[in-house]
Design an enzyme around this catalytic site. Structure first.
Site, PDB file in Angstrom:
ATOM      1  CB  CYS A 153      -0.917  -0.011   1.213  1.00 32.02           C
ATOM      2  SG  CYS A 153      -1.816  -1.569   1.434  1.00 32.02           S
ATOM      3  CB  ALA A 174      -0.355   6.222  -2.299  1.00 32.07           C
ATOM      4  CG  ASN A 211       6.890  10.371   2.329  1.00 30.79           C
ATOM      5  OD1 ASN A 211       7.337  10.894   1.320  1.00 30.79           O
ATOM      6  ND2 ASN A 211       6.089  11.013   3.151  1.00 30.79           N
ATOM      7  CE  LYS A 212       4.897   3.850   6.466  1.00 31.35           C
ATOM      8  NZ  LYS A 212       3.979   4.952   6.095  1.00 31.35           N
ATOM      9  CG  ASP A 254      -2.301   3.511  -3.468  1.00 30.67           C
ATOM     10  OD1 ASP A 254      -1.899   3.376  -2.295  1.00 30.67           O
ATOM     11  OD2 ASP A 254      -3.358   4.096  -3.750  1.00 30.67           O
ATOM     12  NE  ARG A 283      -3.865   6.794  -0.886  1.00 28.12           N
ATOM     13  CZ  ARG A 283      -3.236   7.110   0.248  1.00 28.12           C
ATOM     14  NH1 ARG A 283      -3.526   8.247   0.842  1.00 28.12           N
ATOM     15  NH2 ARG A 283      -2.375   6.296   0.790  1.00 28.12           N
ATOM     16  CG  ASP A 289       1.818   1.811   6.525  1.00 27.82           C
ATOM     17  OD1 ASP A 289       1.841   1.558   7.734  1.00 27.82           O
ATOM     18  OD2 ASP A 289       1.473   2.918   6.078  1.00 27.82           O
ATOM     19  CB  CYS A 331      -0.342   5.649  11.710  1.00 25.32           C
ATOM     20  SG  CYS A 331      -1.663   5.715  10.489  1.00 25.32           S
TER      21      CYS A 331
END
Length: 558
Positions: A269, A271, A274-275, A293, A298, A340, A408
């Site tokens: 996943c 978008a 950054n990861k 994604d 996104r 994620d 998160c």
């Protein structure tokens, strides 16, 4: 209708004491009249916030008012000063005294904020007139509040929120230029001074402060922390991709996955990217990363992020990760997967959330409150089932060696419970004891290896709330037993027994079968023996598990 509008405007202007004959006054009146729409739109947003019908951003962006930024600024500034505004309104009793002429409590807050903190009310009419009558009274109350709190400037009355205490983290990107050069340029451009105390970063929350510090992170390489109010969006290093604004906890998943150079990876996943860019930096643009994604906006944003970060080893794919066949090429060669998935986001600290929660949310014990809590629990369960699907699918890839799972979220339902369910479905995997130097570990009474996972808390760890776990394929059997070695040993024992077997008479041979058939079947015997041994081992394991379950039940009953 035109004459009616004109007559209505002239009547209003006469009531306000303006001259009707002047054309410039008419233009000025019309410009001022437009400002009233801002307050009406802001009042609508604040009332919907009170009812919990959306977030500040969504309500401002999706509303009918055209000037979104202006509306967002009015709402935001009113929310910032709402504690002081409430105190002044309560002491002066302006709403009770003026009543409908002002327009209610919410409108009074908006008008009072602009009167005291924004240089004046941006509208005309009866509401402005009534507020201006009490201007001196409002200013006196503001002075008394400032004197009681020992504050000289109005800005110092704004309370510091949790988001102001969390530093802004900047990851130096080695794919664009050398990280030491990027750091030197940042220090020169922002006049930064290195520090070892994170409290220095927390202290620099005011735009009037001249002291700016940065701190090198102790856990993640190429990560620095600066003041939360530092703005990088117009900085050349940010625009060129030499620095990436990424929270510390968000850097953990790629860091603990730690794929070696040349690895084939998947970001399930991906978008906003950054990861994925962090994975590309760890691989130094070697190997290949498939970034998935399904959301078109996104996905396009992710492509821009990866292009700016110079992540050339990434292959973006606008596909659903769950629909990918693990045995199809080239995915059957994937060795590392980062998961994620979508979560509740309960760990993310937002300054806006602090403002809204502090103002409007209170423990609701009514039937509506219970219904909302029930709906929230159902939403968490739905998210957990989706997250488990993603992890199970990642663990089903034939050559995958490591899978990082992160959220998160602070909820156990989305974190330890998902990990525990995934381990039960895939006993060939175990948890890796990641970042042993990190103090905050997983929390679970049922999952024995929860201490292998890591958690973060915003207040104590100066980063967003996060959860990370890493699955690793066992080099041996699911219970730590080398199945292949056990099979070979058992087969060797069978062969030794076969050599020591006594010679049979002709009558006994006839009973067993003809000699020719036995010779043909003897060629296939090793494979059959291995299959028998495998069955025995699996049978024993099942028996052991059943015994353990019975013992646990007995203990619980006792």
């Amino acid at each position: 209708s035109f004459l009616f509008r004109v007559s209505k405007q002239t009547m209003e202007r006469k009531e306000e004491g303006e001259s009707v004959s002047s054309p410039s006054a008419t233009v000025a009146y019309q410009k001022q009249k437009k400002g009233e729409d801002v307050y009406m739109a802001a009042e609508r947003v604040l009332k919907k916030l009170q009812r919990g019908q959306g977030t500040v951003k969504s309500l401002c962006l999706n509303g009918p008012y055209k000037k979104k930024k202006k509306l967002y600024a009015v709402v935001l500034e009113t929310l910032k000063h709402q504690a002081i505004l409430d105190e002044i309104i309560n002491k002066t009793n302006i709403v009770e005294r003026e009543g409908k002429d002002i327009g209610g409590l919410v409108m009074a807050k908006l008008l009072l904020h602009d009167l005291l903190f924004a240089g004046g009310i941006r509208c005309s009419g009866g509401r402005r007139y009534k507020m201006m009558l009490h201007k001196e009274e409002f200013e006196k109350e503001l002075e008394t509040i400032m004197n009681n709190k020992g504050v000289e400037n109005k800005e110092d009355l704004i309370p510091q929120h949790l988001a102001d205490k969390i530093p802004r983290y900047v990851r130096l990107n080695p794919l664009v230029q050398d990280t030491s050069e990027s750091l030197d340029q940042l220090v020169q451009h922002l006049w930064l001074e290195e520090t070892d105390a994170i409290e220095n970063l927390e202290a620099v929350h005011s735009t009037r402060s001249r002291n700016y510090y940065f701190m090198k992170d102790k856990h993640v390489p190429d990560l620095i922390a600066v003041s939360p109010r530092t703005d990088f969006h117009k900085n050349k290093l940010y625009l060129d991709g030499a620095i990436i604004l990424q929270d510390k906890a968000s850097c953990f998943p790629a860091y603990v996955l730690a794929p070696p150079p040349g690895s084939i990876c998947i970001d399930a996943c991906a978008a906003p990217g950054n990861k994925t860019s962090h994975l590309a930096a760890i691989l130094n643009n070697t190997g290949n990363i498939f970034a998935f994604d399904i959301s078109p906006p996104r996905f396009s944003f992710m492509k821009e992020t990866l292009q700016r970060a110079n992540a050339t080893n990434v292959t973006p794919k606008m596909q659903n990760f769950l629909h990918i066949d693990p045995n199809a090429k080239p995915f059957n060669n994937v060795t590392h997967i980062l998961c994620d998935p979508s979560c509740s986001g309960s760990g993310i600290v937002s300054r806006m959330n602090d403002l809204v929660d502090g103002a409007h949310k209170a423990p609701d014990k009514s039937s509506k409150g219970k219904k909302k809590r029930k709906e929230e629990m159902e939403r968490l369960d739905d998210l957990a089932t989706f997250q488990l699907k993603v992890v199970n699918h990642a663990l089903s890839f034939p050559n995958v060696q490591r899978v990082a799972y992160s959220t998160c979220s602070i909820h156990k339902v989305e974190n330890e419970n998902v990990v525990e369910a995934a381990l039960k479905s895939h006993p060939e995997f175990t948890l890796v004891d990641i970042m042993p130097e990190w103090h905050r570990r997983g929390e679970s009474k049922t999952l024995e290896s929860a201490s292998c996972c890591i958690r973060t808390r915003p207040k104590e760890d100066f980063t967003n709330g996060f959860f990370v776990a890493v699955f690793e394929r066992r080099p041996v059997g699911s219970e730590g037993i080398d199945v292949a070695a056990e099979i070979d040993d058992s087969c060797d024992d069978d062969n030794e027994n076969a050599t020591k077997r006594p010679k049979l008479s002709k009558a006994e041979k006839k009973k067993e079968g003809k000699g020719k058939k036995t010779k043909k079947s003897s060629k296939k015997s090793p494979m059959r023996k291995k299959e028998k041994v495998r069955r025995k081992i699996t049978r024993k394991r099942k028996e052991k598990k059943e015994k353990e379950k019975k013992e646990k039940k007995k203990k619980k009953e006792k």
